[in-house]
Design a protein around this motif. Structure first.
Motif, PDB file in Angstrom:
ATOM      1  N   ARG A  10      13.791  -2.071 -73.276  1.00 13.57           N
ATOM      2  CA  ARG A  10      13.399  -1.904 -71.870  1.00 13.57           C
ATOM      3  C   ARG A  10      14.574  -2.234 -70.952  1.00 13.57           C
ATOM      4  O   ARG A  10      14.855  -1.512 -70.004  1.00 13.57           O
ATOM      5  N   GLU A  11      15.264  -3.332 -71.258  1.00 17.22           N
ATOM      6  CA  GLU A  11      16.448  -3.711 -70.478  1.00 17.22           C
ATOM      7  C   GLU A  11      17.526  -2.640 -70.574  1.00 17.22           C
ATOM      8  O   GLU A  11      18.181  -2.321 -69.580  1.00 17.22           O
ATOM      9  N   ILE A  14      16.567   0.224 -68.356  1.00 14.87           N
ATOM     10  CA  ILE A  14      16.799  -0.071 -66.937  1.00 14.87           C
ATOM     11  C   ILE A  14      18.279   0.090 -66.603  1.00 14.87           C
ATOM     12  O   ILE A  14      18.638   0.718 -65.596  1.00 14.87           O
ATOM     13  N   ILE A  55      10.243   3.978 -63.992  1.00 17.22           N
ATOM     14  CA  ILE A  55      11.621   3.723 -64.424  1.00 17.22           C
ATOM     15  C   ILE A  55      12.522   3.581 -63.207  1.00 17.22           C
ATOM     16  O   ILE A  55      13.338   2.661 -63.124  1.00 17.22           O
ATOM     17  N   ALA A  58      11.856   0.252 -61.472  1.00 15.25           N
ATOM     18  CA  ALA A  58      12.433  -0.865 -62.237  1.00 15.25           C
ATOM     19  C   ALA A  58      13.950  -0.919 -62.051  1.00 15.25           C
ATOM     20  O   ALA A  58      14.528  -2.000 -61.894  1.00 15.25           O
ATOM     21  N   ALA A  59      14.594   0.237 -62.043  1.00 15.63           N
ATOM     22  CA  ALA A  59      16.046   0.292 -61.831  1.00 15.63           C
ATOM     23  C   ALA A  59      16.402  -0.159 -60.417  1.00 15.63           C
ATOM     24  O   ALA A  59      17.378  -0.892 -60.213  1.00 15.63           O
ATOM     25  N   ARG A  62      15.935  -3.965 -60.133  1.00 16.89           N
ATOM     26  CA  ARG A  62      17.024  -4.658 -60.818  1.00 16.89           C
ATOM     27  C   ARG A  62      18.316  -4.594 -60.004  1.00 16.89           C
ATOM     28  O   ARG A  62      19.026  -5.578 -59.870  1.00 16.89           O
TER      29      ARG A  62
END
Length: 166
Positions: A10-11, A14, A55, A58-59, A62
């Protein structure tokens, strides 16, 4: 070497998504390119995230948090403005995709996406509040910092060096 856990994948997704979306934006990025960059299949990508927007969000979250944290870490009392400006310049030269991802978020929000708009506003507010506090809650210094930073982001986005206007 052991297998990569779902959390690690997942990391990785991202990080790959930041790089891909920063380059081609929300609408211009195919999830296939993100999956390929990570080395997973698209079906696996969608086991980690429900859809492309998740996605992207989340990006975006982050990239904002990385930026906010960098400014918080850099702040140095009376030299906070310069320390954060140096950090911003370092981000632009070493990790431009983090800042360009945020600009892609602004573009997606400007196109009327309510969820992305909400994430962009929350992210902007968190960065603003961090910088504002580090600058002693001085509104003029904070506005000046962001004016210079957005100029730098824009120059980076269009491929010009920071000293292009000098």
């Amino acid at each position: 070497m052991g297998r990569t856990s779902a959390l690690e994948r997942r990391e990785n997704v991202i990080r790959a998504a930041i790089a891909e979306f920063a380059r081609t934006g929300y609408h211009g990025t195919a999830t296939a390119s993100i999956a390929k960059r990570v080395g997973v299949t698209q079906p696996y990508l969608f086991r980690l995230f429900p859809d492309k927007k998740a996605i992207f969000v989340a990006a975006l979250v982050r990239s904002v948090e990385d930026t906010r944290q960098a400014f918080e870490t850099a702040a140095d009392g009376e030299h906070a403005f310069q320390a954060m400006a140096d950090t911003h310049a370092h981000l632009m030269s070493t990790r431009p995709e983090v800042l360009l991802m945020q600009m892609q978020g602004y573009a997606a929000a400007a196109q009327g996406d309510d969820l992305i708009g909400k994430v962009v506003r929350a992210g902007w507010t968190s960065i603003w509040e961090t910088v504002h506090q580090q600058l002693g809650a001085d509104a003029d210094k904070t506005a000046s910092f962001f004016a210079c930073g957005m100029l730098g982001n824009t120059l980076t986005a269009i491929g010009l060096p920071m000293n292009a206007g000098r």
